[in-house]
Design a protein around this motif. Structure first.
Motif, PDB file in Angstrom:
ATOM      1  N   LEU A  80      14.620  17.928  -8.385  1.00 26.32           N
ATOM      2  CA  LEU A  80      13.965  19.230  -8.209  1.00 26.32           C
ATOM      3  C   LEU A  80      13.893  19.604  -6.731  1.00 26.32           C
ATOM      4  CD1 LEU A  80      11.062  19.077 -10.812  1.00 26.32           C
ATOM      5  CD2 LEU A  80      12.967  20.690 -10.798  1.00 26.32           C
ATOM      6  N   HIS A  81      13.602  18.613  -5.901  1.00 24.68           N
ATOM      7  CA  HIS A  81      13.555  18.854  -4.456  1.00 24.68           C
ATOM      8  C   HIS A  81      14.920  19.320  -3.948  1.00 24.68           C
ATOM      9  CE1 HIS A  81      12.451  18.316  -0.258  1.00 24.68           C
ATOM     10  NE2 HIS A  81      13.526  17.558  -0.104  1.00 24.68           N
ATOM     11  N   LEU A  82      15.980  18.642  -4.389  1.00 23.25           N
ATOM     12  CA  LEU A  82      17.332  19.053  -3.986  1.00 23.25           C
ATOM     13  C   LEU A  82      17.645  20.468  -4.464  1.00 23.25           C
ATOM     14  CD1 LEU A  82      19.541  15.883  -4.642  1.00 23.25           C
ATOM     15  CD2 LEU A  82      18.680  16.751  -2.449  1.00 23.25           C
ATOM     16  N   ALA A  83      17.300  20.757  -5.704  1.00 20.90           N
ATOM     17  CA  ALA A  83      17.574  22.088  -6.262  1.00 20.90           C
ATOM     18  C   ALA A  83      16.824  23.173  -5.505  1.00 20.90           C
ATOM     19  CB  ALA A  83      17.217  22.118  -7.744  1.00 20.90           C
ATOM     20  N   SER A  84      15.580  22.900  -5.127  1.00 17.95           N
ATOM     21  CA  SER A  84      14.794  23.911  -4.411  1.00 17.95           C
ATOM     22  C   SER A  84      15.353  24.178  -3.025  1.00 17.95           C
ATOM     23  CB  SER A  84      13.327  23.493  -4.320  1.00 17.95           C
ATOM     24  OG  SER A  84      13.172  22.403  -3.430  1.00 17.95           O
ATOM     25  N   LYS A  85      15.952  23.186  -2.408  1.00 16.31           N
ATOM     26  CA  LYS A  85      16.550  23.383  -1.084  1.00 16.31           C
ATOM     27  C   LYS A  85      17.853  24.170  -1.163  1.00 16.31           C
ATOM     28  CE  LYS A  85      14.835  19.766   1.805  1.00 16.31           C
ATOM     29  NZ  LYS A  85      14.842  20.403   3.079  1.00 16.31           N
ATOM     30  N   GLN A  86      18.514  24.134  -2.305  1.00 13.21           N
ATOM     31  CA  GLN A  86      19.789  24.821  -2.461  1.00 13.21           C
ATOM     32  C   GLN A  86      19.621  26.234  -3.016  1.00 13.21           C
ATOM     33  OE1 GLN A  86      22.031  22.151  -4.918  1.00 13.21           O
ATOM     34  NE2 GLN A  86      22.303  20.665  -3.292  1.00 13.21           N
ATOM     35  N   LYS A  87      18.418  26.610  -3.369  1.00 16.12           N
ATOM     36  CA  LYS A  87      18.170  27.914  -3.980  1.00 16.12           C
ATOM     37  C   LYS A  87      18.466  29.022  -2.974  1.00 16.12           C
ATOM     38  CE  LYS A  87      14.668  30.395  -6.484  1.00 16.12           C
ATOM     39  NZ  LYS A  87      13.902  31.370  -5.738  1.00 16.12           N
ATOM     40  N   THR A  88      19.336  29.938  -3.355  1.00 16.52           N
ATOM     41  CA  THR A  88      19.695  31.037  -2.458  1.00 16.52           C
ATOM     42  C   THR A  88      19.403  32.395  -3.081  1.00 16.52           C
ATOM     43  OG1 THR A  88      21.954  31.013  -3.285  1.00 16.52           O
ATOM     44  CG2 THR A  88      21.511  29.730  -1.299  1.00 16.52           C
ATOM     45  N   GLU A  89      19.053  32.426  -4.351  1.00 14.77           N
ATOM     46  CA  GLU A  89      18.784  33.697  -5.017  1.00 14.77           C
ATOM     47  C   GLU A  89      17.381  34.198  -4.668  1.00 14.77           C
ATOM     48  OE1 GLU A  89      17.781  31.876  -9.342  1.00 14.77           O
ATOM     49  OE2 GLU A  89      19.735  31.545  -8.479  1.00 14.77           O
ATOM     50  N   PRO A  90      17.100  35.485  -4.890  1.00  9.13           N
ATOM     51  CA  PRO A  90      15.774  36.008  -4.575  1.00  9.13           C
ATOM     52  C   PRO A  90      14.701  35.308  -5.401  1.00  9.13           C
ATOM     53  CG  PRO A  90      17.209  37.735  -5.472  1.00  9.13           C
ATOM     54  CD  PRO A  90      17.989  36.475  -5.426  1.00  9.13           C
TER      55      PRO A  90
END
Length: 103
Positions: A80-90
């Motif tokens: 989840l931490h990795l996914a949150s760092k890669q989030k680029t959408e609004p």
């Protein structure tokens, strides 16, 4: 102020696994033999190239005397931490509020 706090760094499950091995004086080979797994599998988990599956979590819990949830939670929090760092959408929450504004 409804601000979410997040840790600056989230340790990889492999780092925790490595520390557990060190604390017991075990090698990756020792753990692989205990679990009946190839050494490569243990090494890939430690390097972060392989995720801890529920089956592996059960085996690790038996080997270390921990709960399987300990290992699955480490894995889930890290991913989840990795996914949150890669989030680029609004921000989805903002979009949802703007679209379905409660009156």
């Amino acid at each position: 102020m409804n601000q979410k706090l997040a840790p600056a760094r989230v340790p990889t499950p492999g780092r925790i696994l490595s520390r557990e091995l060190e604390a017991r004086g075990w090698t990756q080979k020792d753990l692989a033999e205990i679990m009946g797994r190839p050494v490569q599998t243990i090494n890939e988990i430690i390097r972060g190239n392989k995720q801890i599956t529920p089956e592996t979590a059960l085996e690790l819990s038996q080997a270390f005397g921990t709960s399987p949830e300990f290992w699955t939670n480490l894995e889930a929090k890290y991913r989840l931490h990795l996914a949150s760092k890669q989030k680029t959408e609004p921000d989805i929450a903002v979009s949802a509020l703007m679209r379905y504004k409660v009156e």
